[in-house]
Design a protein around this motif. Structure first.
Motif, PDB file in Angstrom:
ATOM      1  N   PRO A  33      54.915   4.993  41.461  1.00  0.00           N
ATOM      2  CA  PRO A  33      53.538   4.603  41.124  1.00  0.00           C
ATOM      3  C   PRO A  33      52.761   5.729  40.444  1.00  0.00           C
ATOM      4  CG  PRO A  33      54.111   3.782  43.295  1.00  0.00           C
ATOM      5  CD  PRO A  33      55.258   4.666  42.863  1.00  0.00           C
ATOM      6  N   ASP A  34      53.014   6.992  40.851  1.00  0.00           N
ATOM      7  CA  ASP A  34      52.358   8.114  40.180  1.00  0.00           C
ATOM      8  C   ASP A  34      52.688   8.137  38.693  1.00  0.00           C
ATOM      9  OD1 ASP A  34      50.921   9.214  42.278  1.00  0.00           O
ATOM     10  OD2 ASP A  34      52.495  10.619  42.853  1.00  0.00           O
ATOM     11  N   ALA A  35      53.927   7.764  38.356  1.00  0.00           N
ATOM     12  CA  ALA A  35      54.338   7.793  36.949  1.00  0.00           C
ATOM     13  C   ALA A  35      53.460   6.869  36.110  1.00  0.00           C
ATOM     14  CB  ALA A  35      55.805   7.389  36.826  1.00  0.00           C
ATOM     15  N   LEU A  36      53.166   5.685  36.628  1.00  0.00           N
ATOM     16  CA  LEU A  36      52.340   4.747  35.873  1.00  0.00           C
ATOM     17  C   LEU A  36      50.938   5.297  35.659  1.00  0.00           C
ATOM     18  CD1 LEU A  36      53.437   1.438  37.657  1.00  0.00           C
ATOM     19  CD2 LEU A  36      54.466   2.568  35.671  1.00  0.00           C
ATOM     20  N   GLU A  37      50.395   5.949  36.682  1.00  0.00           N
ATOM     21  CA  GLU A  37      49.061   6.532  36.551  1.00  0.00           C
ATOM     22  C   GLU A  37      49.075   7.714  35.590  1.00  0.00           C
ATOM     23  OE1 GLU A  37      44.908   7.072  37.267  1.00  0.00           O
ATOM     24  OE2 GLU A  37      46.323   5.404  37.225  1.00  0.00           O
ATOM     25  N   VAL A  38      50.159   8.493  35.590  1.00  0.00           N
ATOM     26  CA  VAL A  38      50.275   9.611  34.661  1.00  0.00           C
ATOM     27  C   VAL A  38      50.252   9.119  33.214  1.00  0.00           C
ATOM     28  CG1 VAL A  38      51.909  11.332  33.760  1.00  0.00           C
ATOM     29  CG2 VAL A  38      51.370  11.267  36.200  1.00  0.00           C
ATOM     30  N   GLY A  39      50.957   8.031  32.926  1.00  0.00           N
ATOM     31  CA  GLY A  39      50.931   7.480  31.577  1.00  0.00           C
ATOM     32  C   GLY A  39      49.533   7.108  31.139  1.00  0.00           C
ATOM     33  N   PHE A  90      44.567  12.894  26.220  1.00  0.00           N
ATOM     34  CA  PHE A  90      45.045  13.471  24.960  1.00  0.00           C
ATOM     35  C   PHE A  90      45.089  12.493  23.788  1.00  0.00           C
ATOM     36  CE2 PHE A  90      47.058  16.078  28.316  1.00  0.00           C
ATOM     37  CZ  PHE A  90      46.441  17.275  28.020  1.00  0.00           C
ATOM     38  N   GLY A  91      44.974  11.199  24.048  1.00  0.00           N
ATOM     39  CA  GLY A  91      44.951  10.262  22.944  1.00  0.00           C
ATOM     40  C   GLY A  91      46.021   9.196  23.058  1.00  0.00           C
ATOM     41  N   ALA A  92      45.990   8.272  22.100  1.00  0.00           N
ATOM     42  CA  ALA A  92      46.835   7.085  22.145  1.00  0.00           C
ATOM     43  C   ALA A  92      48.248   7.392  21.675  1.00  0.00           C
ATOM     44  CB  ALA A  92      46.210   5.973  21.317  1.00  0.00           C
ATOM     45  N   PHE A  93      48.961   8.154  22.485  1.00  0.00           N
ATOM     46  CA  PHE A  93      50.377   8.417  22.245  1.00  0.00           C
ATOM     47  C   PHE A  93      51.203   7.660  23.280  1.00  0.00           C
ATOM     48  CE2 PHE A  93      48.054  12.176  20.794  1.00  0.00           C
ATOM     49  CZ  PHE A  93      48.557  12.344  19.510  1.00  0.00           C
ATOM     50  N   ARG A  94      52.437   7.360  22.921  1.00  0.00           N
ATOM     51  CA  ARG A  94      53.378   6.791  23.892  1.00  0.00           C
ATOM     52  C   ARG A  94      54.248   7.931  24.404  1.00  0.00           C
ATOM     53  NH1 ARG A  94      55.317   1.021  21.307  1.00  0.00           N
ATOM     54  NH2 ARG A  94      53.308   0.454  20.379  1.00  0.00           N
ATOM     55  N   TRP A  95      54.190   8.144  25.708  1.00  0.00           N
ATOM     56  CA  TRP A  95      54.603   9.408  26.295  1.00  0.00           C
ATOM     57  C   TRP A  95      56.013   9.378  26.868  1.00  0.00           C
ATOM     58  CZ3 TRP A  95      51.595  13.485  25.409  1.00  0.00           C
ATOM     59  CH2 TRP A  95      50.265  13.232  25.017  1.00  0.00           C
ATOM     60  N   GLN A  96      56.597  10.575  26.916  1.00  0.00           N
ATOM     61  CA  GLN A  96      57.838  10.842  27.614  1.00  0.00           C
ATOM     62  C   GLN A  96      57.667  12.163  28.368  1.00  0.00           C
ATOM     63  OE1 GLN A  96      61.401   8.935  27.215  1.00  0.00           O
ATOM     64  NE2 GLN A  96      59.529   7.785  27.598  1.00  0.00           N
ATOM     65  N   ARG A 113      49.825  14.229  37.818  1.00  0.00           N
ATOM     66  CA  ARG A 113      48.694  13.354  38.142  1.00  0.00           C
ATOM     67  C   ARG A 113      47.536  14.158  38.723  1.00  0.00           C
ATOM     68  NH1 ARG A 113      48.756   7.819  41.888  1.00  0.00           N
ATOM     69  NH2 ARG A 113      46.506   7.395  41.700  1.00  0.00           N
ATOM     70  N   ALA A 114      47.834  15.034  39.671  1.00  0.00           N
ATOM     71  CA  ALA A 114      46.784  15.841  40.281  1.00  0.00           C
ATOM     72  C   ALA A 114      46.125  16.757  39.260  1.00  0.00           C
ATOM     73  CB  ALA A 114      47.361  16.655  41.434  1.00  0.00           C
ATOM     74  N   THR A 115      46.933  17.330  38.368  1.00  0.00           N
ATOM     75  CA  THR A 115      46.379  18.233  37.349  1.00  0.00           C
ATOM     76  C   THR A 115      45.449  17.491  36.403  1.00  0.00           C
ATOM     77  OG1 THR A 115      48.352  19.634  37.460  1.00  0.00           O
ATOM     78  CG2 THR A 115      46.964  19.861  35.518  1.00  0.00           C
ATOM     79  N   LEU A 116      45.917  16.360  35.888  1.00  0.00           N
ATOM     80  CA  LEU A 116      45.108  15.618  34.915  1.00  0.00           C
ATOM     81  C   LEU A 116      43.837  15.058  35.551  1.00  0.00           C
ATOM     82  CD1 LEU A 116      47.894  13.627  33.029  1.00  0.00           C
ATOM     83  CD2 LEU A 116      46.699  15.666  32.234  1.00  0.00           C
ATOM     84  N   ALA A 117      43.938  14.566  36.765  1.00  0.00           N
ATOM     85  CA  ALA A 117      42.811  13.873  37.378  1.00  0.00           C
ATOM     86  C   ALA A 117      41.805  14.810  38.033  1.00  0.00           C
ATOM     87  CB  ALA A 117      43.330  12.874  38.420  1.00  0.00           C
ATOM     88  N   GLU A 118      42.310  15.936  38.606  1.00  0.00           N
ATOM     89  CA  GLU A 118      41.426  16.743  39.449  1.00  0.00           C
ATOM     90  C   GLU A 118      41.285  18.199  39.017  1.00  0.00           C
ATOM     91  OE1 GLU A 118      41.784  15.864  43.784  1.00  0.00           O
ATOM     92  OE2 GLU A 118      43.644  14.845  43.152  1.00  0.00           O
ATOM     93  N   VAL A 119      42.127  18.662  38.128  1.00  0.00           N
ATOM     94  CA  VAL A 119      42.092  20.076  37.725  1.00  0.00           C
ATOM     95  C   VAL A 119      41.677  20.234  36.269  1.00  0.00           C
ATOM     96  CG1 VAL A 119      43.436  22.192  37.523  1.00  0.00           C
ATOM     97  CG2 VAL A 119      43.837  20.647  39.460  1.00  0.00           C
ATOM     98  N   MET A 120      42.229  19.426  35.412  1.00  0.00           N
ATOM     99  CA  MET A 120      41.933  19.500  33.978  1.00  0.00           C
ATOM    100  C   MET A 120      40.654  18.707  33.713  1.00  0.00           C
ATOM    101  SD  MET A 120      44.648  18.696  30.868  1.00  0.00           S
ATOM    102  CE  MET A 120      45.911  19.832  31.439  1.00  0.00           C
TER     103      MET A 120
END
Length: 456
Positions: A118-124, A131-137, A338-345
């Motif tokens: 589930p974290d993976a889906l939130e990371v996407g 960062f913008g409308a990219f499709r990520w890996q 997920r933690a970095t993007l949501a709470e640190v960055m």
């Protein structure tokens, strides 16, 4: 009497004297570290787990006991204000609380599955938001992410070459270690085990040279330009006004993809240099700090490029694509990202970093001016450098000339002995959300004293 053998405006004898004195001070202050390293029982080649750990300016490496926030403590009990921050890997401070918590919680639920969580889906979702409308890996290092991006570029353009800028840095990407000599791309000095002829895979031109760039792209065999928006891991080089607009226009004109590597320049602001300055790459790459210091990297394609790749992928022969590694995209990475993007960055953290970096850059520039050193200071977001050269640099070749290894090594070592750690291979300093004003002022004062001694 002036010593004509100078480096960066400093007599060579004075540099050597400082280096000798500071090396002795460092060694005498670290008996536990020295005894551990000289015991010969580590089992590592040259006594260190990565060979470049021997390239720090100290007479022997520091052994770290712990690091928290913007403070690093060695096994001899010395506390250092850390402005290196793992050369950007810990750009948001060592062990940010949300990341440490997420890692600890995920560690009880499994470390690798080869399946999403589930974290993976939130990371996407968060990656597109940030960062913008990219499709990520997901990859484990920016080196790998860049390699995978280059495979995609070559596959979709059916072209063999990648264009790099002289003296660039993109991790361990094999094709990037070239320089131009007599019209051919040849390996840089010191490169180990190079077999492939770089002239068949790589083109090298100077950063900020639009005429050279267009001439190289006009040959029609360049699949992609891989570049940082600002040259780092050298004496920092800023883009000329309008350079990135022209770079994008020229790559589109010649059917060449543009890959922006933000692994260092994500310090530029929220969303990296790309979002802060409105760049439009086809592929975006980010490593080092994206998981708060845990090994992880991300790379994404625009929606249009992703559609091209999916069409290609549907028609290629079955077999291994050369893209991906077994332990990449594991749940521990997703929890940390997920933690970095949501709470640190966050906007608030970037605002703190930028304000501190401006204070640091201004303080260093004032010290340089006060002592009449032929140097300058430069800043991009939270990233600051002092450069032992009088004027700003325009390309990688100028950066190579501006690099003064002996002088910089003496300054770095003197800073360590005054409780300040900066990046070892260039004069880079990062201000993190955990960095206090008092730490910045201590670094400025230490630099001021060292500069005063060298320029006396």
């Amino acid at each position: 009497m002036k010593d004509l053998d100078t480096m960066g405006g400093v007599p060579a004898g004075r540099i050597e004297a400082m280096q000798t004195r500071e090396a002795q001070v460092y060694a005498e202050a670290r008996p536990k570290t020295r005894a551990a390293l000289e015991g010969g029982t580590s089992g590592f080649l040259q006594g260190v787990p990565m060979l470049w750990m021997r390239d720090w300016p100290q007479p022997f490496p520091m052994l770290v006991a712990e690091a928290q926030g913007a403070v690093l403590t060695d096994v001899d009990g010395h506390r250092l204000d850390d402005f290196c921050l793992g050369d950007t890997g810990s750009m948001f401070g060592h062990s940010p609380a949300p990341v440490a918590k997420a890692i600890a919680e995920q560690a009880t639920r499994g470390l690798t599955y080869m399946l999403p969580s589930p974290d993976a889906l939130e990371v996407g979702r968060l990656l597109r938001e940030r960062f913008g409308a990219f499709r990520w890996q997901i990859a484990t290092t920016a080196s790998d992410a860049n390699r995978f991006a280059l495979r995609v570029a070559r596959a979709l353009t059916a072209r063999p070459k990648i264009l790099f800028f002289a003296n660039c840095y993109h991790g361990a990407v094999e094709d990037s270690f070239g320089r131009t000599e007599a019209g051919r791309t040849v390996p840089r000095p010191g490169l180990v085990g190079q077999v492939v002829d770089l002239d068949t895979t790589s083109v090298v031109v100077e950063f900020n040279d639009l005429d050279g760039l267009e001439a190289a792209l006009a040959t029609g065999d360049v699949a992609a330009v891989l570049t940082e928006p600002v040259m780092t891991n050298c004496c920092m080089v800023l883009p000329d006004p309008g350079y990135h607009d022209a770079l994008r226009a020229l790559t589109r004109k010649h059917g060449t993809l543009l890959i922006i590597d933000e692994t260092h320049t994500v310090s530029s602001g929220l969303g990296g240099y790309t979002r802060t300055h409105g760049l439009e790459p086809d592929i975006f790459v980010l490593g080092k700090p994206v998981a708060g210091g845990l090994p992880a990297a991300v790379w994404g394609m625009t929606d249009a490029l992703a559609e091209r790749y999916e069409a290609f992928d549907a028609t290629r022969a079955p077999g291994f694509s050369g893209i991906g590694t077994t332990l990449s995209a594991n749940p521990l990475q997703f929890a940390a990202i997920r933690a970095t993007l949501a709470e640190v960055m966050t906007p608030a953290n970037y605002a703190h970093m930028e304000a501190g970096a401006e204070r640091l850059c201004s303080g260093l520039a004032a010290a340089i001016a006060r002592h009449g050193a032929p140097w300058h200071a430069v800043r991009v977001g939270a990233r600051v450098e002092f450069i032992c050269h009088p004027t700003p640099l325009r390309n990688g070749s100028e950066s190579d000339v501006a690099h003064k290894p002996a002088l910089e090594k003496a300054i770095h070592l003197a800073l360590v002995n005054r409780g300040c750690l900066i990046a070892p291979f260039h004069n880079m300093m990062l201000v993190s959300p955990a960095t206090a004003t008092e730490q910045i002022d201590r670094l400025i004062a230490a630099f001021d004293a060292i500069c005063g001694e060298l320029m006396a």
